[in-house]
Write an enzyme that holds these catalytic residues in place. Structure first.
Site, PDB file in Angstrom:
ATOM      1  N   ARG A 161       0.848  -1.192   0.000  1.00  0.00           N
ATOM      2  CA  ARG A 161       0.000   0.000   0.000  1.00  0.00           C
ATOM      3  C   ARG A 161       0.878   1.234   0.000  1.00  0.00           C
ATOM      4  O   ARG A 161       1.841   1.312   0.751  1.00  0.00           O
ATOM      5  CB  ARG A 161      -0.925  -0.001   1.215  1.00  0.00           C
TER       6      ARG A 161
ATOM      7  N   GLN B 248      -0.066  -9.777   5.947  1.00  0.00           N
ATOM      8  CA  GLN B 248      -1.224  -9.974   6.818  1.00  0.00           C
ATOM      9  C   GLN B 248      -1.380 -11.450   7.138  1.00  0.00           C
ATOM     10  O   GLN B 248      -1.153 -12.299   6.281  1.00  0.00           O
ATOM     11  CB  GLN B 248      -2.496  -9.508   6.098  1.00  0.00           C
TER      12      GLN B 248
ATOM     13  N   ASP C 214      -3.849 -13.253   7.064  1.00  0.00           N
ATOM     14  CA  ASP C 214      -5.186 -13.052   6.537  1.00  0.00           C
ATOM     15  C   ASP C 214      -5.962 -14.357   6.446  1.00  0.00           C
ATOM     16  O   ASP C 214      -5.381 -15.426   6.287  1.00  0.00           O
ATOM     17  CB  ASP C 214      -5.055 -12.452   5.136  1.00  0.00           C
TER      18      ASP C 214
ATOM     19  N   HIS D  47     -10.184 -15.614   5.005  1.00  0.00           N
ATOM     20  CA  HIS D  47     -11.547 -15.257   4.627  1.00  0.00           C
ATOM     21  C   HIS D  47     -12.435 -16.464   4.835  1.00  0.00           C
ATOM     22  O   HIS D  47     -12.114 -17.558   4.376  1.00  0.00           O
ATOM     23  CB  HIS D  47     -11.579 -14.765   3.184  1.00  0.00           C
TER      24      HIS D  47
ATOM     25  N   HIS E 103     -13.713 -11.294   6.878  1.00  0.00           N
ATOM     26  CA  HIS E 103     -12.276 -11.060   6.752  1.00  0.00           C
ATOM     27  C   HIS E 103     -11.744 -11.054   8.178  1.00  0.00           C
ATOM     28  O   HIS E 103     -12.346 -10.420   9.045  1.00  0.00           O
ATOM     29  CB  HIS E 103     -11.938  -9.683   6.178  1.00  0.00           C
TER      30      HIS E 103
END
Ligand SMILES: [Zn+2]
Ligand SMILES: [Zn+2]
Length: 646
Positions: free
Chosen positions: A366, A384, A386, A388, A518
């Site tokens: 980012r 991350q 991460d 889902h 998420h």
């Protein structure tokens, strides 16, 4: 007479044109002495503004955020006055209060301010403060305001005034100093008792690098000298805990100007530490029914157009990468979710297959302005933890609660006890900022609040803090300076499943949309490790720390035995090393203490003869003689006491 309602609901009848300070005095003289700012009918006013109608009044002291804001805003005027005294040709621009103190952006022309000038500025500010000048707000016509600053050759203030409507412009006077200002001051300069200029930095006019570069002068002030002393002590302590400093000392990570700003490089010890954290979470996730997936670091621009990220963030992101021949456009992956949606789409599902839980330690990129970058807490590339979860609407409640349990497990295992929980909802007055239907937003917001309540978490609601695609539950932790950072996050999303046309076959044999969660318990590996270092001042939990033990042979003669001990410890997965330096044992102990290595294993003649080791604990001293087996079991017991099974 007018009626004034106070925050406790009580009503004071006072004479029209009384001031907030008069109201404070009618409560108590002592209280009035501490009142420094006020809000009337939700609008910040001066403590000396006459009250002309019925309404509700809040009075603030320095203990309130609003009070501090007025205090520091007023201090910025004082700073400007002192700067003007020393540099009469200075052009003042803007000078707001910030979270800790205030700054003023000034155009010094040819002049330069450096640290050696700070004491004189501080002294002058205190001298002006002692004059006890009232801060007086007065309305001026636009023309008058423009004339004033044209005469001063101050094109910055002229630009500011040109953008204001006539009839809304006010000046603030104190002593012989005048500044363009909207208001919100403490009663007089005399309340400011202690001042510190903390630093200077470059800043572009209006934050635009095409404009002139100004000098930003930072300062902080207090109503008591003692408060300043305490604040400076806190800063000192924070410096010791700064993760950038600890990261260097512990050889965990580095940055290279050649590689690029905001792109951390993990050194071997840091990479190993990260791997331990990842394995810890992978193990818990496996038990919780997650499956690992892997996705690439870039994706076609179309992917993010579909997800909505491009419309929302495209302009402020790293710009697309073009292929040389095919004219394709790719973006550096800013989020893993769109990729995971396509993993879901790789095959059809029935309701019996759900929930699907796809997890990935996914690195994302980012763009952050260079001025915003900070150690590992604000970077341009980060990983991350991460995942889902795709589930049916009926499964949402349970899934959400299970994720809360996982986050709490992670925080507990790492001894993060002082976190706060924030429910981040949509700004109800600004709904167009978000995508998705009202109905889905309401469903998701209710689901989060219910799960949070049921888990007995103490939470605050923040409106306007939701992600653009859905509400979220954030776990916030403070850094060494007391600033709040978001670590773990759980977010409900009805929107991406819609955009990616995700479906499953229901019991009715028809296609339905799954709901998506998420979640990232650490948030990002970089930020989490940074906060963990600041939290523990580098004394990481035993299961995580790079070196758990250091072996100190009391002379070269025992090197062989030390190597044997190392080998045995390593066989039992204890991370250890040998201090082979030709130093006195006392010196080796001192260095191990400083390096925060939890256990010192001392070996000499007696130990070699009896096949034992002598143990010292960092910060605690001698623990006596152990067999290697006993020591290993002691370490494992200590690890298990902080690191329970999920
Ligand atoms: Zn002001
Ligand atoms: Zn996501």
């Amino acid at each position: 007479m007018i009626k004034i309602t106070l925050p406790d609901g009580s009503i004071k009848e006072i004479e029209k044109s009384s001031t907030p300070l008069d109201v404070a005095k009618s409560i108590s003289e002592g209280f009035a002495r501490n009142v420094i700012s006020a809000k009337f009918n939700d609008k910040t006013i001066e403590t000396l503004t006459p009250l002309l109608e019925n309404g509700s009044l809040i009075l603030y002291t320095f203990n309130d955020t609003e009070g501090k804001k007025a205090f520091w805003h007023s201090s910025a005027h004082l700073l400007a006055q002192a700067i003007k005294f020393f540099y009469p040709k200075v052009k003042l621009t803007i000078g707001p209060a910030i979270e800790n103190g205030f700054y003023y952006d000034v155009d010094l022309g040819e002049d330069v301010i450096s640290e050696k000038d700070f004491p004189a500025i501080e002294q002058k500010m205190i001298e002006f403060a002692r004059g006890k000048y009232d801060f007086k707000l007065r309305e001026v016509f636009k023309k008058e305001a423009l004339d004033y600053y044209s005469k001063e050759n101050n094109e910055y203030k002229v630009e500011l005034i040109e953008n204001l409507d006539d009839g809304t412009i006010t000046f603030c006077d104190h002593a012989d100093f005048t500044d363009l200002c909207r208001g919100g001051h403490i009663p007089n300069t005399g309340i400011i008792k202690a001042v510190k200029i903390t630093s200077t930095a470059g800043a572009y006019w209006r934050g635009n690098e095409k404009n002139n570069q100004l000098t930003r002068i930072y300062g902080i002030s207090f109503p008591k000298q003692k408060m300043l002393t305490e604040y400076l002590e806190l800063l000192e302590e924070a410096k010791k805990r700064d993760h950038r400093k600890l990261g260097k000392e512990l050889e965990l990570f580095t940055f290279s100007a050649k590689v690029g700003q905001g792109l951390p490089l993990w050194l071997p010890k840091g990479a190993a530490l990260r791997e331990r954290l990842e394995n810890f979470l992978k193990k818990a996730q496996k038990k919780a029914g997650y499956e690992m997936v892997i996705t690439p670091h870039i994706g076609q621009k179309e992917l993010y157009v579909t997800s909505g990220h491009y419309a929302k963030y495209g302009k402020d992101s790293f710009q697309p990468i073009h292929t040389p021949k095919e004219g394709e456009e790719f973006l550096l992956k800013p989020m893993n979710c769109p990729h995971h949606c396509e993993i879901y789409n790789a095959k059809p599902y029935s309701y019996k297959d759900l929930p699907k839980r796809f997890a990935e330690f996914g690195t994302v990129y980012r763009y952050e302005q260079s001025g915003e970058l900070h150690g590992l807490t604000r970077v341009r590339g980060f990983t991350q933890d991460d995942a889902h979860i795709f589930c049916t609407p009926d499964q949402l409640d349970k899934e959400f609660k299970d994720v809360i349990d996982l986050v709490l497990y992670v925080f507990k295992s790492l001894s993060f006890e002082n976190f706060t929980v924030q429910v981040s909802l949509r700004d109800p007055n600004n709904k167009e900022k978000y995508i998705g239907s009202d109905e889905n937003w309401e469903k998701a917001e209710t689901a989060i609040i219910n799960a949070t309540k049921e888990k007995g978490l103490d939470y605050v609601i923040e409106y306007g803090e939701a992600a653009f695609y859905g509400p979220k539950l954030d776990f916030m932790v403070k850094d060494a300076l007391g600033r709040n950072w978001q670590l773990g996050t759980i977010q409900v999303d009805y929107n991406l499943p819609e955009r990616f046309k995700l479906s499953y076959k229901g019991a009715d044999n028809k296609l339905h949309r799954p709901v998506m969660i998420h979640r990232a318990p650490f948030g990002s590996m970089e930020r989490f490790i940074a906060l963990l270092l600041e939290h523990t001042a580098g004394k990481l939990p035993l299961w995580l720390i790079p070196e758990q033990a250091i072996i100190l042979p009391i002379s070269e003669k025992y090197q062989k035995y030390a190597e044997k001990v190392l080998h045995l410890l390593e066989n039992d997965e204890i991370r250890a090393l040998i201090d082979t330096r030709n130093e006195k044992t006392g010196r080796k102990i001192r260095d191990a203490e400083l390096n925060k290595i939890p256990y010192m294993v001392i070996v000499g003649e007696k130990e070699e003869e009896n096949e034992t080791i002598s143990i010292r604990k960092q910060g605690e001293g001698d623990l006596g003689t152990f067999s290697i087996k006993e020591f290993v079991s002691k370490v494992n017991k200590e690890i298990n006491s902080t690191l329970e099974q999920f």
